[in-house]
Design a protein around this motif. Structure first.
Motif: not given
Length: 493
Positions: A61, A65, A67, A70-71, A74, A220-221, A227, A230-231, A286
């Motif tokens: 994730v 993501a 960052s 954002l993670s 998500i 952040t990606e 992304i 990551s989902f 991170r």
């Protein structure tokens, strides 16, 4: 896969020498019994969801993501998305009370060919691959205390994963109650592990450990393809929210208990997952999370001192229960597939003394061992995710299809149409975007789906096979029946 459709197997006496009416556990029929209570249902869902995901997926994730902020978003969105899907499945589950979940729903709506492809994908990729991932995670954490300063030997990890799968295959073959008790006990253990992580995280926050929460969205990606991957990692951690639908014929009072079990489980897991990830970030940065998969071990190493080994033990208990949940529910899917003629008939048979789908349990257990030839869990996750969300999205399309074609259908639960529309729309993106972001894995997934077409034509659609072929299949079926003492399901009239 399916021999002559009117084949019913040998009789009880010939197969096993045990007449079903003499079985003290039987009511005069040989079939799976409704033994799963509401609490069992909750532990089946929670135990299936909380397996390896929360201990493996944080790396995937964060990697996608980019960052911390954002993670975390998500993780919450994956929970909400799973909740919407579970809500839709609640309507399907109480409207079509047949075990098999999405396989049964697709069969009912779009016929045997589409249903077979779903079963084929589930059989060849999703379930055995998921079980292999969770078993590998179990093995990895079990032997972590033995190799604190170096990587674990790959062969030892795989062999321990094999032992895990074989033990649980034996338990599920022997007794449904044993399987549900294993699920209950290990579900409590895994929830305790996450509660320990969360409490420790709150203590860290109280100590002012907020460094990793500064500039939440830095790095952040912006690549939408990454992304989406990551989902995939986040949704893999939530995978299992629909597993109770696979065993609905064994659930007591399904109209009442199915939706209750779904809502309790999804809300609990979403809250626990989000808080657990916040706890991780109080201690693990991170970049450190991206560099190593065992985030829970990294977390415990820094905070628990000489007691650091308690976390690998908790995680191993968690993943052991996860393997059990997948095995328990998947065997019922193959059982239903055999009953419908889409899998070998032997898989639709019940052990006459234990009332378990023993052949189906053994089948999924052995098939899972094949995937242990690979220990690359993230490649396996990508294989699973593409085909899994394609199939689940199609299942929610079934809900919309039945609203149009069967408006008079009995629906004890009726969801607002906006929810299945949202779910299907997001599923389309989750299926299309990885074609760009991860073309090799998704391409292999597509090939495996397409490989089901000739299998369907040869083993299912082609009914008038040569007599020699039918005799060969019948001979082996009878031999397996005698070996396992199983017969076709017999319902009371």
């Amino acid at each position: 896969m399916a021999e002559n459709s009117d084949y019913k197997g040998v009789d009880t006496e010939a197969a096993s020498g045990v007449a079903p009416e003499k079985n003290p556990q039987s009511d005069g029929s040989v079939s799976l019994k409704p033994k799963i209570t509401l609490i069992n249902g909750v532990t089946v869902i929670v135990g299936s969801i909380i397996g390896s995901g929360i201990f493996v997926s944080p790396k995937g994730v964060v990697e996608g993501a980019g960052s911390v902020g954002l993670s975390l978003i998500i993780w919450v969105l994956c929970g909400l998305f799973s909740m919407i899907g579970a809500y839709c499945y609640a309507e399907l589950g109480v409207s079509i009370t047949r075990s098999g979940a999405d396989y049964a729903y697709i069969f009912e709506a779009f016929g045997p060919f589409c249903a077979f492809l779903r079963l084929w994908v589930e059989c060849m990729i999703v379930r055995p691959c998921s079980q292999a991932i969770v078993a590998l995670t179990f093995a990895y954490y079990v032997i972590e205390p033995l190799f604190p300063d170096c990587s674990q030997p790959d062969t030892a990890v795989r062999l321990l994963a094999v032992v895990c799968i074989l033990i649980l295959t034996a338990v599920n073959s022997f007794d449904v109650k044993w399987a549900t008790r294993v699920q209950d006990v290990f579900t409590y253990a895994k929830v305790l592990a996450l509660i320990l992580i969360i409490i420790t995280g709150f203590v860290q926050l109280g100590r002012g450990q907020l460094d990793n929460f500064q500039n939440l969205f830095e790095h952040t990606e912006t690549d939408i393809g990454k992304i989406s991957l990551s989902f995939y990692s986040g949704l893999f951690a939530y995978n299992g929210w629909n597993y109770l639908n696979f065993v609905i014929e064994e659930l007591k009072n399904p109209y009442k208990n199915l939706p209750k079990a779904i809502w309790i489980s999804i809300i609990l897991v979403t809250v626990v997952y989000t808080l657990a990830n916040i706890a991780y970030f109080t201690t693990v940065s991170r970049t450190e999370m991206v560099s190593g998969a065992a985030v829970a071990v990294m977390f415990s190493n820094r905070l628990y001192g000489v007691m650091w080994w308690i976390m690998p033990i908790f995680v191993s208990l968690s993943t052991f229960g996860g393997v059990n949940g997948i095995l328990f529910t998947t065997s019922r899917l193959f059982y239903v597939g055999g009953r419908e003629g889409h899998m070998p008939k032997i898989l639709s048979m019940v052990q006459v003394q234990k009332m378990t789908p023993m052949p189906a349990v053994i089948f999924i257990g052995l098939l899972s061992l094949v995937y242990l030839t690979s220990s690359n869990m993230y490649a396996l996750i990508n294989y699973v995710s593409f085909v899994n969300w394609l199939a689940i999205g199609l299942s929610v399309v079934v809900l919309l299809f039945f609203r149009w074609k069967r408006p008079e259908m009995n629906r004890p639960i009726k969801v607002a149409l906006v929810w299945p529309i949202i779910y299907v729309t997001v599923s389309v993106f989750l299926v299309i975007l990885p074609l760009y972001a991860s073309p090799v894995e998704t391409g292999i997934g597509i090939l495996i789906i397409l490989s089901g077409v000739p299998v369907y034509v040869i083993f299912v659609y082609w009914q008038n096979k040569p007599t020699a072929v039918n005799n060969f299949v019948d001979k082996w079926t009878v031999l397996l029946q005698k070996t396992m003492m199983v017969i076709p399901e017999e319902k009371t009239k």
